[in-house]
Design a protein around this motif. Structure first.
Motif, PDB file in Angstrom:
ATOM      1  N   ILE A 188       0.855  -1.190   0.000  1.00  0.00           N
ATOM      2  CA  ILE A 188       0.000   0.000   0.000  1.00  0.00           C
ATOM      3  C   ILE A 188       0.890   1.239   0.000  1.00  0.00           C
ATOM      4  O   ILE A 188       1.899   1.282   0.710  1.00  0.00           O
ATOM      5  N   GLY A 204      -5.857   4.119   4.010  1.00  0.00           N
ATOM      6  CA  GLY A 204      -4.731   3.197   3.873  1.00  0.00           C
ATOM      7  C   GLY A 204      -4.335   2.601   5.209  1.00  0.00           C
ATOM      8  O   GLY A 204      -3.960   1.417   5.297  1.00  0.00           O
ATOM      9  N   PHE A 222      -4.164  -1.334   6.267  1.00  0.00           N
ATOM     10  CA  PHE A 222      -2.913  -1.911   6.758  1.00  0.00           C
ATOM     11  C   PHE A 222      -3.078  -2.510   8.154  1.00  0.00           C
ATOM     12  O   PHE A 222      -2.639  -3.641   8.419  1.00  0.00           O
ATOM     13  N   THR A 223      -3.698  -1.764   9.066  1.00  0.00           N
ATOM     14  CA  THR A 223      -3.805  -2.258  10.443  1.00  0.00           C
ATOM     15  C   THR A 223      -4.699  -3.489  10.527  1.00  0.00           C
ATOM     16  O   THR A 223      -4.469  -4.378  11.361  1.00  0.00           O
ATOM     17  N   ARG A 236      -2.504  -6.339   9.273  1.00  0.00           N
ATOM     18  CA  ARG A 236      -1.495  -6.630  10.304  1.00  0.00           C
ATOM     19  C   ARG A 236      -2.137  -7.384  11.469  1.00  0.00           C
ATOM     20  O   ARG A 236      -1.576  -8.349  11.989  1.00  0.00           O
ATOM     21  N   ALA A 250       1.556  -7.329   4.571  1.00  0.00           N
ATOM     22  CA  ALA A 250       1.187  -5.988   4.114  1.00  0.00           C
ATOM     23  C   ALA A 250       2.298  -5.004   4.437  1.00  0.00           C
ATOM     24  O   ALA A 250       2.990  -5.132   5.452  1.00  0.00           O
ATOM     25  N   TRP A 251       2.466  -4.023   3.568  1.00  0.00           N
ATOM     26  CA  TRP A 251       3.433  -2.941   3.740  1.00  0.00           C
ATOM     27  C   TRP A 251       2.714  -1.628   3.425  1.00  0.00           C
ATOM     28  O   TRP A 251       1.868  -1.572   2.531  1.00  0.00           O
ATOM     29  N   LEU A 252       3.049  -0.589   4.152  1.00  0.00           N
ATOM     30  CA  LEU A 252       2.474   0.731   3.896  1.00  0.00           C
ATOM     31  C   LEU A 252       3.613   1.724   3.688  1.00  0.00           C
ATOM     32  O   LEU A 252       4.417   1.956   4.594  1.00  0.00           O
TER      33      LEU A 252
END
Length: 768
Positions: free
Chosen positions: A683, A697, A701-702, A705, A711-713
């Motif tokens: 992301i 976003g 993401f959270t 997670r 996932a990556w932000l």
């Protein structure tokens, strides 16, 4: 001018002007003017107007406005002794000039009152003709300092702007004693964020007025309920058109537009006559001012108001083909294809349907005429008028129109011509597998300059005398031959709902059908018409760079997406996943190494798709909406607009409010199906995003997670919806390459992918 006081002007430092050099290109003669702050040449080149400043070293010097006759180079001072002069405006013949002047305030004054001055060739000095005390100017208003005066084309009328006198801020109260807040009120025309975005415009807002014929009084035309004034026949008519959205602004929060009422306003006494109330869209005036026209999105037709009779008529009702976008899939009235212009003396209005041009009688007495004889529709070629003269106000009855021509089947681009009043099809000039920009024409010669491109050839400049044959004038990208480029082709497939769709497939220039290639699907809405567009390699603002990825061994597909009201997520599934199934059948596609990537609306669709299918090995979502229930009431901070209209009527296509169909908002929100995700998701959402709330976003993401998903932000500090700073664009480009190389090519993961980048090493170790 009155004599100067013995002590000269007050000793207050001014910003001195600089030297202006007037150079005659024919005889080499040079004249220099000192301390010039501003200057203006008349349109016909006969007069030069110069504003000079006082000189700080000479208290007997004063600011001046100088009129220079460029035929004789004689200079006359037409005004002296003022603090500020601005907004100079000549009439068409350069025999008159008007400008705004402030003479009475100190430079630090919080309130400054400007006055309108007027000069005509032959006068000794410019005269003050309007100030806040002038008859006709309402109490509480004054001459606007930010609005340029304007003469009618014939020079007989002078228009000016009036602005409200606003109470200055009380500077006696210390800053630390002043509360800082915004008060939102349910009856405000606009929400506070939108008001703040529009604050500068509102503070500088002026209302148009006109000087009386004797220039001794002012006739106010604009007002708070007639805020937009349009001159008719270049100001020569005896009325103007006023358009106001007052009383209809609150609902723009959820409609995305404010309905408007149009009036005729007399220049003699400012009396009003209603043309049409509460209309969605624009009003246009014919060149001579005989008719006011508009498109009614609900009726799906054009209407004309006859100024002389006061009667409005539907002037397109006899046309049997759609004049609106019948392929538009938003839950709203579809837009029209627009107008082209008028014939001389307001004899007829030219409009577009999707393919052809029509001629309409504004009194609806003559039947509509298909100017292009239906040629465009028969051949699926979109014919549009090419405007090469920006000052042109109307067409002569037998004039030849230059038309752009886009073939919706082949995506070829080119040009035709069509003579008005002549029977038969348009005349083909040229067409081919190119994409053209609009041609520019020499003012006094049949010579054109145009930019032409293909997917393989960058947009170079060409000249032409007939737009049949072209002479290449530039070769801006010769270095491309040293790189593995790409090819582009149009493909078609059947979607899951049984309907056909099309998209673009980009392959490496050295494509080998015996190899297996990883595929990235990039999408937004519909891009297939851009088959012949050139895509330059460049650091990414948000999306994969097609030229870069294809050059480095990927295949990229960009499928068109077709939407159904209330089902944006499933519409993306129907379009994109069916395209992926279609591509996976080719022997040169590695169906286990496919990915999806998109930004903004494309980012939302990526986020939704990974909750519906596990067929993609990786995904990248830029600025995705994850939760429509929380995004619905949010603010687009770049404009201050509320987001409700987007979901109900425009891009998101839900078609209902959150209270009417909460199920649709939940069904189409990726957040509520995060537990289904198995695809690694990258992301990007930036903390200054003015379009999609940053927290969207974060919510995505959270949630991933929390549920143990990969996932990556990427959050670029201080960046908006799309990256602006080149250093950040380069960084994103590297990370996109590393991410997809890892999941689609088996490359070792970069440190930021495998371990992350802790805050304690921010700016030291980028994890690349």
């Amino acid at each position: 001018n009155p004599p100067a006081p013995r002590s000269g002007r007050p000793v207050e430092k001014v910003e001195e002007g600089t030297e202006l050099v007037l150079y005659n290109l024919r005889n080499g003669r040079e004249i220099r003017y000192a301390y010039v702050k501003d200057y203006l040449f008349s349109k016909n080149g006969n007069v030069l107007l110069i504003e000079t400043s006082a000189r700080n070293a000479d208290t007997s010097s004063y600011a001046s406005v100088i009129w220079v006759d460029l035929k004789t180079v004689k200079a006359d001072t037409i005004l002296r002794r003022f603090n500020d002069a601005r907004s100079f405006a000549f009439d068409e013949e350069a025999t008159q000039v008007a400008f705004n002047v402030e003479r009475d305030s100190s430079s630090k004054a919080q309130q400054k009152f400007f006055k309108l001055y007027y000069f005509k060739a032959g006068m000794d000095t410019a005269l003050k003709i309007a100030e806040r005390a002038t008859p006709g100017i309402q109490q509480g208003y004054t001459v606007s300092d930010s609005t340029m005066p304007e003469f009618s084309k014939d020079g007989n009328r002078l228009f000016l702007g009036l602005s409200q006198i606003r109470q200055p801020k009380d500077t006696s109260i210390p800053e630390f004693e002043s509360a800082r807040l915004d008060v939102w009120h349910y009856n405000d025309d606009y929400l506070q964020p939108q008001q703040l975005k529009q604050l500068r415009m509102e503070m500088g807002r002026s209302y148009k007025a006109v000087m009386s014929d004797d220039k001794k009084s002012v006739i106010a035309l604009g007002a708070t309920d007639a805020e937009n004034i349009y001159l008719v026949d270049e100001g020569n008519a005896d009325f103007v058109i006023a358009v106001s959205s007052k009383g209809n602004r609150i609902e723009s929060q959820w409609q995305g537009f404010a309905k408007q009422t149009a009036y005729l306003i007399s220049l003699k006494d400012a009396s009003r006559k209603v043309i049409k109330e509460k209309h969605r869209g624009q009003f246009t005036v014919s060149p001579k001012g005989k008719y006011i026209t508009w498109y009614d999105g609900t009726a799906k037709h054009y209407f004309a108001y006859n100024v002389k009779t006061g009667i409005s008529k539907n002037i397109s009702q006899k046309i049997m083909v759609p004049l609106y976008d019948d392929e538009d899939d938003h839950p709203d009235d579809p837009p029209s294809f627009g107008t082209i212009g008028w014939l001389a003396d307001d004899a007829a209005l030219l409009i577009n349907d999707r393919y052809d041009i029509w001629q309409l009688d504004p009194d609806d007495k003559k039947a509509p005429l298909n100017v292009t004889s239906g040629y465009g529709r028969k051949n699926r070629i979109v014919l549009n008028y090419v405007r090469t003269d920006r000052e042109k106000r109307f067409f002569e009855p037998n004039e030849t129109l230059l038309l752009s021509a886009f073939n919706r089947n082949s995506k070829d681009d080119g040009f035709y011509s069509k003579k008005l009043g002549a029977n038969g099809d348009p005349l083909l000039l040229s067409t081919g597998a190119y994409s053209f920009t609009a041609p520019m024409k020499a003012k006094e010669a049949e010579v054109y300059i145009v930019s032409r491109m293909t997917a393989q050839q960058s947009p170079d400049v060409y000249s032409a005398t007939d737009l049949k044959s072209f002479t290449r004038l530039s070769e801006i990208n010769k270095q491309q031959q040293d790189y593995n480029w790409y090819t582009a082709e149009l493909v078609k497939w059947k979607m899951f709902d049984g309907k056909m769709s099309e998209g673009l497939v980009f392959k490496p220039e050295n494509f080998d059908p015996k190899k297996k290639y990883p595929v990235i699907f990039y999408f937004y809405e519909q891009d297939a018409d851009g088959l012949n567009n050139y895509r330059a390699p460049a650091p990414s603002a948000s999306t994969i760079n097609i030229a870069y990825f294809v050059s480095n061994g990927y295949i990229v597909m960009d499928p068109n997406i077709h939407y159904k009201t209330g089902e944006p997520g499933e519409s993306a599934y129907n379009s994109v996943v069916s395209a992926a199934k279609f591509m996976s059948k080719f022997p040169w596609v590695d169906s286990t190494k496919m990915a999806i990537q998109g930004q903004s609306w494309g980012g939302y669709q990526v986020a939704y798709l990974v909750t519906r299918t596990n067929m993609f090995a990786a995904a990248g979502a830029g600025a995705p909406v994850a939760n429509m229930t929380s995004a619905y009431g949010g603010i687009r901070w770049g404009t201050g607009l509320n987001r409700q209209f987007q979901y109900e009527r425009t891009q998101t296509r839900i078609g209902s409010t959150l209270w009417q169909r909460p199920d649709l908002y939940i069904k189409n929100s990726p957040l509520f199906k995060v537990d289904k995700i198995k695809t690694p998701l990258l992301i990007m959402h930036n903390d200054a995003d003015g379009a999609v709330p940053w927290y969207q976003g974060i919510e995505m993401f959270t949630a991933m997670r929390r549920l143990g998903k990969k996932a990556w932000l990427l959050q670029y500090n201080g960046e908006d919806h799309n990256l602006v700073e080149r250093r950040n664009r380069k960084d994103l480009s590297v990370r996109l390459g590393q991410f997809f190389d890892h999941y689609l090519k088996g490359a070792a993961p970069a440190k930021w992918i495998s371990e992350g980048v802790p805050a304690v090493v921010k700016g030291v170790d980028y994890g690349l």
